[in-house]
Design a protein around this motif. Structure first.
Motif, PDB file in Angstrom:
ATOM      1  N   ARG A  50      44.157  37.827  40.993  1.00 12.40           N
ATOM      2  CA  ARG A  50      43.099  36.843  41.219  1.00 12.40           C
ATOM      3  C   ARG A  50      41.727  37.509  41.334  1.00 12.40           C
ATOM      4  NH1 ARG A  50      44.164  34.397  46.283  1.00 12.40           N
ATOM      5  NH2 ARG A  50      42.214  33.287  45.915  1.00 12.40           N
ATOM      6  N   ALA A  51      41.602  38.721  40.790  1.00  9.27           N
ATOM      7  CA  ALA A  51      40.322  39.436  40.784  1.00  9.27           C
ATOM      8  C   ALA A  51      39.746  39.600  42.188  1.00  9.27           C
ATOM      9  CB  ALA A  51      39.319  38.732  39.872  1.00  9.27           C
ATOM     10  N   VAL A  52      40.641  39.915  43.124  1.00  8.02           N
ATOM     11  CA  VAL A  52      40.248  40.123  44.512  1.00  8.02           C
ATOM     12  C   VAL A  52      40.510  41.587  44.883  1.00  8.02           C
ATOM     13  CG1 VAL A  52      40.819  39.539  46.905  1.00  8.02           C
ATOM     14  CG2 VAL A  52      40.665  37.734  45.178  1.00  8.02           C
ATOM     15  N   MET A  53      39.594  42.198  45.625  1.00  7.64           N
ATOM     16  CA  MET A  53      39.740  43.589  46.026  1.00  7.64           C
ATOM     17  C   MET A  53      40.990  43.794  46.868  1.00  7.64           C
ATOM     18  SD  MET A  53      37.369  45.916  48.548  1.00  7.64           S
ATOM     19  CE  MET A  53      38.030  45.094  50.002  1.00  7.64           C
ATOM     20  N   ARG A  54      41.791  44.749  46.454  1.00  9.95           N
ATOM     21  CA  ARG A  54      42.968  45.169  47.208  1.00  9.95           C
ATOM     22  C   ARG A  54      43.146  46.671  47.030  1.00  9.95           C
ATOM     23  NH1 ARG A  54      45.179  41.293  50.724  1.00  9.95           N
ATOM     24  NH2 ARG A  54      44.871  39.246  49.769  1.00  9.95           N
ATOM     25  N   MET A  55      43.981  47.271  47.860  1.00  9.26           N
ATOM     26  CA  MET A  55      44.325  48.675  47.694  1.00  9.26           C
ATOM     27  C   MET A  55      44.963  48.887  46.318  1.00  9.26           C
ATOM     28  SD  MET A  55      46.888  51.009  50.058  1.00  9.26           S
ATOM     29  CE  MET A  55      45.830  50.937  51.514  1.00  9.26           C
ATOM     30  N   SER A  56      44.812  50.074  45.792  1.00  4.56           N
ATOM     31  CA  SER A  56      45.357  50.423  44.490  1.00  4.56           C
ATOM     32  C   SER A  56      46.867  50.200  44.418  1.00  4.56           C
ATOM     33  CB  SER A  56      45.045  51.897  44.201  1.00  4.56           C
ATOM     34  OG  SER A  56      45.917  52.444  43.257  1.00  4.56           O
ATOM     35  N   SER A  57      47.303  49.522  43.356  1.00  4.79           N
ATOM     36  CA  SER A  57      48.733  49.343  43.119  1.00  4.79           C
ATOM     37  C   SER A  57      49.429  50.686  42.966  1.00  4.79           C
ATOM     38  CB  SER A  57      48.945  48.495  41.868  1.00  4.79           C
ATOM     39  OG  SER A  57      50.312  48.392  41.523  1.00  4.79           O
ATOM     40  N   LEU A  58      48.773  51.620  42.312  1.00  6.10           N
ATOM     41  CA  LEU A  58      49.347  52.942  42.093  1.00  6.10           C
ATOM     42  C   LEU A  58      49.654  53.634  43.418  1.00  6.10           C
ATOM     43  CD1 LEU A  58      50.038  55.156  40.010  1.00  6.10           C
ATOM     44  CD2 LEU A  58      47.644  55.877  40.129  1.00  6.10           C
ATOM     45  N   ALA A  59      48.716  53.537  44.367  1.00  8.24           N
ATOM     46  CA  ALA A  59      48.916  54.181  45.661  1.00  8.24           C
ATOM     47  C   ALA A  59      50.080  53.531  46.415  1.00  8.24           C
ATOM     48  CB  ALA A  59      47.636  54.095  46.494  1.00  8.24           C
ATOM     49  N   ASP A 106      43.629  38.768  35.616  1.00  7.80           N
ATOM     50  CA  ASP A 106      42.908  37.512  35.824  1.00  7.80           C
ATOM     51  C   ASP A 106      41.410  37.728  35.602  1.00  7.80           C
ATOM     52  OD1 ASP A 106      45.248  36.173  36.576  1.00  7.80           O
ATOM     53  OD2 ASP A 106      45.056  36.871  38.651  1.00  7.80           O
ATOM     54  N   PRO A 107      40.701  36.737  35.069  1.00  7.17           N
ATOM     55  CA  PRO A 107      39.263  36.903  34.824  1.00  7.17           C
ATOM     56  C   PRO A 107      38.478  37.068  36.120  1.00  7.17           C
ATOM     57  CG  PRO A 107      39.952  34.623  34.433  1.00  7.17           C
ATOM     58  CD  PRO A 107      41.207  35.422  34.619  1.00  7.17           C
ATOM     59  N   VAL A 108      37.429  37.850  36.056  1.00  6.22           N
ATOM     60  CA  VAL A 108      36.602  38.138  37.228  1.00  6.22           C
ATOM     61  C   VAL A 108      36.045  36.854  37.840  1.00  6.22           C
ATOM     62  CG1 VAL A 108      34.413  39.162  37.949  1.00  6.22           C
ATOM     63  CG2 VAL A 108      36.013  40.495  36.585  1.00  6.22           C
ATOM     64  N   ARG A 109      35.749  35.859  37.019  1.00  4.00           N
ATOM     65  CA  ARG A 109      35.097  34.640  37.526  1.00  4.00           C
ATOM     66  C   ARG A 109      35.948  33.884  38.538  1.00  4.00           C
ATOM     67  NH1 ARG A 109      36.888  33.295  32.384  1.00  4.00           N
ATOM     68  NH2 ARG A 109      38.389  31.568  32.309  1.00  4.00           N
ATOM     69  N   VAL A 110      37.286  34.124  38.576  1.00  4.95           N
ATOM     70  CA  VAL A 110      38.134  33.406  39.533  1.00  4.95           C
ATOM     71  C   VAL A 110      38.211  34.127  40.868  1.00  4.95           C
ATOM     72  CG1 VAL A 110      39.519  32.530  37.619  1.00  4.95           C
ATOM     73  CG2 VAL A 110      40.348  34.504  38.912  1.00  4.95           C
ATOM     74  N   THR A 115      30.314  38.326  40.137  1.00  2.00           N
ATOM     75  CA  THR A 115      29.256  39.023  39.406  1.00  2.00           C
ATOM     76  C   THR A 115      29.670  40.445  39.018  1.00  2.00           C
ATOM     77  OG1 THR A 115      28.217  39.781  41.469  1.00  2.00           O
ATOM     78  CG2 THR A 115      27.445  37.683  40.543  1.00  2.00           C
ATOM     79  N   ALA A 116      30.890  40.859  39.397  1.00  2.00           N
ATOM     80  CA  ALA A 116      31.381  42.180  39.001  1.00  2.00           C
ATOM     81  C   ALA A 116      31.489  42.250  37.477  1.00  2.00           C
ATOM     82  CB  ALA A 116      32.738  42.452  39.635  1.00  2.00           C
ATOM     83  N   ARG A 117      31.366  43.434  36.930  1.00  2.00           N
ATOM     84  CA  ARG A 117      31.396  43.593  35.481  1.00  2.00           C
ATOM     85  C   ARG A 117      32.824  43.917  35.021  1.00  2.00           C
ATOM     86  NH1 ARG A 117      27.155  47.628  32.893  1.00  2.00           N
ATOM     87  NH2 ARG A 117      25.792  46.021  33.772  1.00  2.00           N
ATOM     88  N   PRO A 118      33.454  43.057  34.253  1.00  2.00           N
ATOM     89  CA  PRO A 118      34.801  43.348  33.736  1.00  2.00           C
ATOM     90  C   PRO A 118      34.734  44.364  32.608  1.00  2.00           C
ATOM     91  CG  PRO A 118      34.031  41.290  32.831  1.00  2.00           C
ATOM     92  CD  PRO A 118      32.970  41.745  33.802  1.00  2.00           C
ATOM     93  N   VAL A 119      35.851  45.033  32.340  1.00  2.00           N
ATOM     94  CA  VAL A 119      35.925  46.008  31.254  1.00  2.00           C
ATOM     95  C   VAL A 119      36.657  45.395  30.058  1.00  2.00           C
ATOM     96  CG1 VAL A 119      36.694  48.310  30.575  1.00  2.00           C
ATOM     97  CG2 VAL A 119      35.849  47.915  32.890  1.00  2.00           C
ATOM     98  N   ARG A 227      44.756  24.785  42.480  1.00  2.00           N
ATOM     99  CA  ARG A 227      43.306  24.822  42.305  1.00  2.00           C
ATOM    100  C   ARG A 227      42.795  26.212  41.937  1.00  2.00           C
ATOM    101  NH1 ARG A 227      42.268  22.991  46.836  1.00  2.00           N
ATOM    102  NH2 ARG A 227      41.455  24.795  47.965  1.00  2.00           N
ATOM    103  N   VAL A 228      43.380  27.267  42.503  1.00  2.00           N
ATOM    104  CA  VAL A 228      42.766  28.587  42.353  1.00  2.00           C
ATOM    105  C   VAL A 228      43.557  29.574  41.502  1.00  2.00           C
ATOM    106  CG1 VAL A 228      41.672  28.313  44.613  1.00  2.00           C
ATOM    107  CG2 VAL A 228      43.813  29.608  44.442  1.00  2.00           C
ATOM    108  N   VAL A 229      44.842  29.336  41.282  1.00  2.00           N
ATOM    109  CA  VAL A 229      45.653  30.295  40.529  1.00  2.00           C
ATOM    110  C   VAL A 229      45.655  29.909  39.053  1.00  2.00           C
ATOM    111  CG1 VAL A 229      47.940  31.291  40.204  1.00  2.00           C
ATOM    112  CG2 VAL A 229      47.104  30.813  42.518  1.00  2.00           C
TER     113      VAL A 229
END
Length: 309
Positions: A50-59, A106-110, A115-119, A227-229
């Motif tokens: 959902r384009a939300v900050m979380r700890m790295s999946s790799l870690a 998931d797209p950054v807009r959700v 305003t983060a820049r997607p790659v 609504r959000v997913v």
């Protein structure tokens, strides 16, 4: 690895999902994962869902390995260019991670930082192609990897309830051709759609399917998810059932158990999602009469050999 064995030998496979913490302390995530030991073959770790900050999946996946649990590394293309994806894949292999779910993201807009820049230099099909190259020992730029190929067991996502059946068929075929070895679906609420997907799209491609089951906690929770997913479509009948239940939490467990029992007879397995309620997953599986055939009762070795799959 347990997931590889279950899926390639035609056994019922069970996976579940944990969410990395929004912070630097993984204690709660690891505690939730420990509750799944013996119930599932492998544990997915989401990657910026959902384009939300979380700890790295790799870690978190590495920490699960240290707990003796088998992880599935989710890797999304949204936030990394190809060089970063290549680096993370090689690093994941060095850390003993073998199961990987290739996602576009998931797209950054959700998310909560719109305003983060997607790659998005790659998407899931091209990421699968990259994983296949590495497994074949090919350097993505030129020549061969100096230490031989990797041994990833790569999967892809699919939505059996997608509105475009032709588009879904085409996309899944492309993922198979790119190197997908299994499919994990989005949340499924329509058993007939799942059956059609398995019989008409996945089975002809010899792709085992893990059907997504999402634990709903209340009618309000279900409406929020709709609504959000992205792609979520929980029918009103289920929302009404939760609203009318004396104890919505208990009813949510009952609904999930019913879905697990039914979907496991249609697909090769199930993937359970219970955000912030992972401790309820064993109860869901118990009510459904399902449990991983090979319990994770002992610690996994810290590093798998390159040929372990």
């Amino acid at each position: 690895m347990l997931l590889h064995q279950a899926l390639t030998r035609g056994r019922t496979a069970i996976t579940a999902e944990v969410t990395p913490p929004r912070g630097g302390d993984p204690a709660r995530t690891l505690a939730a994962a420990r509750e799944l030991r013996g119930w599932v073959h492998a544990i997915n770790v989401t990657d910026g869902s959902r384009a939300v900050m979380r700890m790295s999946s790799l870690a978190v996946c590495r920490l699960l390995r240290e707990e003796g649990l088998e992880p599935v590394l989710q890797m999304a293309c949204r936030d990394r260019n190809r060089i970063a994806l290549q680096a993370d894949l090689l690093g994941a292999h060095a850390l003993g991670l073998r199961n990987i779910l290739c996602l576009t993201g998931d797209p950054v807009r959700v998310g909560d930082q719109p305003t983060a820049r997607p790659v998005n230099e790659l998407e899931s099909v091209r990421l699968l192609q990259l994983v296949t190259q590495l497994n074949q020992g090919l350097d993505p730029v030129a020549g061969s990897l100096p230490d031989g190929g990797t041994a990833f067991f790569a999967g892809a996502a699919a939505d059996p309830q997608c509105s475009s059946w032709t588009g879904l068929r085409t996309r899944v075929r492309r993922k198979k051709e790119a190197g997908a070895r299994f499919l994990q679906t989005q949340m499924v609420t329509d058993a007939q759609a799942l059956r059609r997907f398995v019989e008409e799209i996945a089975a002809p491609l010899d792709l085992p399917v893990l059907a997504g089951v999402f634990l709903l906690k209340s009618a309000r929770n279900a409406a929020f998810i709709n609504r959000v997913v992205p792609g979520a479509s929980i029918p009103q009948a289920l929302i009404d059932r939760l609203a009318e239940a004396p104890d919505p939490a208990v009813e949510g467990i009952r609904i999930a158990a019913e879905q697990v029992a039914e979907y496991s007879t249609i697909a090769q397995g199930v993937h359970l999602m219970a955000v912030k309620a992972e401790e309820r997953i064993p109860l869901i599986l118990q009510q459904a009469g399902l449990r991983a055939e090979a319990a994770q009762s002992e610690r996994l070795p810290l590093l798998s050999s390159p040929g372990s799959g």
